[in-house]
Design an enzyme around this catalytic site. Structure first.
Site, PDB file in Angstrom:
ATOM      1  N   ASP A 181       0.833  -1.209   0.000  1.00  0.00           N
ATOM      2  CA  ASP A 181       0.000   0.000   0.000  1.00  0.00           C
ATOM      3  C   ASP A 181       0.864   1.254   0.000  1.00  0.00           C
ATOM      4  O   ASP A 181       1.616   1.517   0.949  1.00  0.00           O
ATOM      5  CB  ASP A 181      -0.911  -0.011   1.229  1.00  0.00           C
ATOM      6  N   ASP A 211      -8.669   3.008  -9.771  1.00  0.00           N
ATOM      7  CA  ASP A 211      -8.896   1.733  -9.111  1.00  0.00           C
ATOM      8  C   ASP A 211      -8.662   1.863  -7.606  1.00  0.00           C
ATOM      9  O   ASP A 211      -7.781   2.596  -7.160  1.00  0.00           O
ATOM     10  CB  ASP A 211      -7.942   0.694  -9.703  1.00  0.00           C
ATOM     11  N   GLU A 237     -13.423   4.347  -8.181  1.00  0.00           N
ATOM     12  CA  GLU A 237     -14.040   3.125  -7.668  1.00  0.00           C
ATOM     13  C   GLU A 237     -14.134   3.221  -6.151  1.00  0.00           C
ATOM     14  O   GLU A 237     -13.148   3.042  -5.436  1.00  0.00           O
ATOM     15  CB  GLU A 237     -13.213   1.893  -8.060  1.00  0.00           C
TER      16      GLU A 237
END
Length: 471
Positions: A181, A211, A237
């Protein structure tokens, strides 16, 4: 701005001529809305280019969403495309040169191009490897791009993976299924990602699907896209979850947001009372229409079963008809390949390159389904372009059937039941003969007389007429 291909320009002229002959109001530029996108999931760049020329442009699609174009891990599964190794525009779907050529070809066909941008994370691989373009990597080291210091190690769960979606800090700083991440709050990470997006824009693309946007604070995304040229499309998203602290409306300041609730609700109303589809989008808890992107399914939901998919056949086609006939949100048609193993990727050659899409009938595992070409879906794309922003009128519903018009420009009937629907329905279409734009016949004609149309719709089917389609 969406470009109008020659076919659309000719359609405007034809409609103006029809208006003069029939008394139908002459269409304005606003009437000629082109907004339908199509996600060609895991299509190669060469195949997309050909599809823009042969199908997407002529059928009236406004934009195409490509799979992630950056270098990714090696593997047969579909999700390898969502584990970046570098920001080189080189993947199993094609080269940088092929991508740029595809963008130009699509633009020539009147179709804008959006890229799926994976910017929240890198790989989820615990062992070192080499990407599909030859770049080496470890889980937290990407030579020349990232070092361990550029990633979150949240320390909020035993393995640093997200354990609870009720905890915003976990969702936005812990790892999504072990994917490294990125610390998007840092200037170094932000500027590097912005440079990647700018590089894609230099190839001519028009917008981005962000995304996993939910896994980044909205202000981080805002900072990353702040310097992009005005008019760059952004669709994020952000999956809506019941009672969760992170909600789609928090991201509206950055651009459009995918409204996942629409797909789930559409599946429910179609199975029960299709007339309720007319009310979708009216809830104040949903994203406002002008900022919502809606869909029947996408690459995730067709695999987790949370929405309809191609395996639902007629019901899936009817859901797309209702979405394209409606006025809520910007619709995206999905088009992928058949699978029985949810991890299975598209068909590849011996070197791991995806084979160009080839549309056929009765697709088996690995075959391209090509939903965007289905007559019910392609026909409704053109229908939607013709009716534009015309108001919904002449609403009618009974049992498993629903019908409505869009001003004086179009009329649609959906029969989700098991029996043929026969009815005389009021319509604002001008009197005359019309071709069913969803039929595979040259012209399955119906007649409007004294503001009424007699319909005979087979079970689990739909019919639609508009002022551009006359015998």
């Amino acid at each position: 701005m969406t470009r109008l291909p020659a076919r659309a320009t000719a359609l405007v002229g034809a409609l103006m001529l029809l208006a003069a002959c029939s008394g139908t109001p002459e269409p304005s530029a606003a009437d000629q809305r082109r907004d339908v996108g199509v996600q060609l999931f895991q299509w190669t760049w060469d195949a997309i280019a050909a599809e823009c020329t042969d199908t997407l442009g002529p059928d009236g699609y406004a934009w195409v969403l490509t799979s992630p174009p950056q270098e990714h891990i090696v593997g047969e599964e579909w999700w390898t495309s969502y584990q970046p190794v570098s920001y080189r525009v080189e993947s199993r779907l094609g080269t940088r040169e092929q991508y740029a050529a595809m963008v130009q070809t699509c633009h020539d066909a009147g179709v804008d191009v959006w890229a799926d941008a994976v910017i929240n994370h890198m790989t989820g691989q615990d062992t070192p490897g080499t990407g599909c373009a030859g770049s080496s990597y470890t889980h937290y080291e990407y030579p020349g791009i990232w070092t361990d210091a550029d990633f979150h190690h949240c320390g909020l769960t035993p393995n640093d993976d997200i354990a609870s979606y009720q905890d915003a800090a976990q969702v936005q700083t812990c790892e999504l299924v072990n994917l490294a991440d990125l610390a998007t709050e840092t200037e170094r990470v932000r500027s590097t990602i912005t440079t990647y997006l700018e590089d894609l824009l230099s190839l001519g693309i028009d917008g981005f699907r962000i995304d996993a946007a939910k896994h980044m604070p909205p202000e981080d995304i805002g900072a990353i896209i702040a310097g992009l040229p005005e008019g760059t499309g952004i669709a994020q998203e952000v999956i809506r979850g019941s009672g969760e602290p992170i909600t789609p409306d928090q991201y509206l300041g950055n651009g459009q947001v995918y409204e996942f609730a629409y797909a789930k609700e559409l599946q429910g109303v179609l199975a029960g009372s299709p007339g309720l589809a007319l009310d979708l989008g009216t809830s104040s808890t949903w994203v406002p229409s002008d900022q919502a992107v809606v869909f029947v399914d996408n690459h995730d939901t067709e695999r987790n079963g949370s929405t309809l998919s191609y395996v639902d056949g007629d019901q899936y086609a009817l859901a797309n008809v209702l979405m394209l006939a409606g006025s809520y949100g910007t619709p995206v048609v999905y088009s992928g390949y058949a699978f029985s193993d949810r991890d299975a990727g598209p068909s590849q050659d011996g070197d791991g390159r995806v084979l160009d899409a080839a549309c056929g009938e009765d697709p088996q595992d690995g075959d391209w389904v090509c939903q965007h070409r289905w007559p019910q879906i392609a026909g409704m794309v053109g229908w939607r372009n013709v009716v534009g922003d015309a108001a919904r009128v002449d609403e009618w519903s009974e049992g498993d059937a629903v019908a409505f018009g869009r001003g004086e420009r179009g009329f649609v009937v959906v029969n989700a039941g098991d029996d043929e629907l026969r009815a005389d329905l009021a319509t604002s279409l001008p009197d005359g003969d019309y071709c069913d734009v969803l039929s595979t016949d040259d012209c399955a004609a119906s007649t409007v007389r004294d503001g009424m149309i007699t319909v005979a719709v087979p079970p689990r089917a739909a019919q639609a007429w508009d002022v551009s389609a006359r015998p």
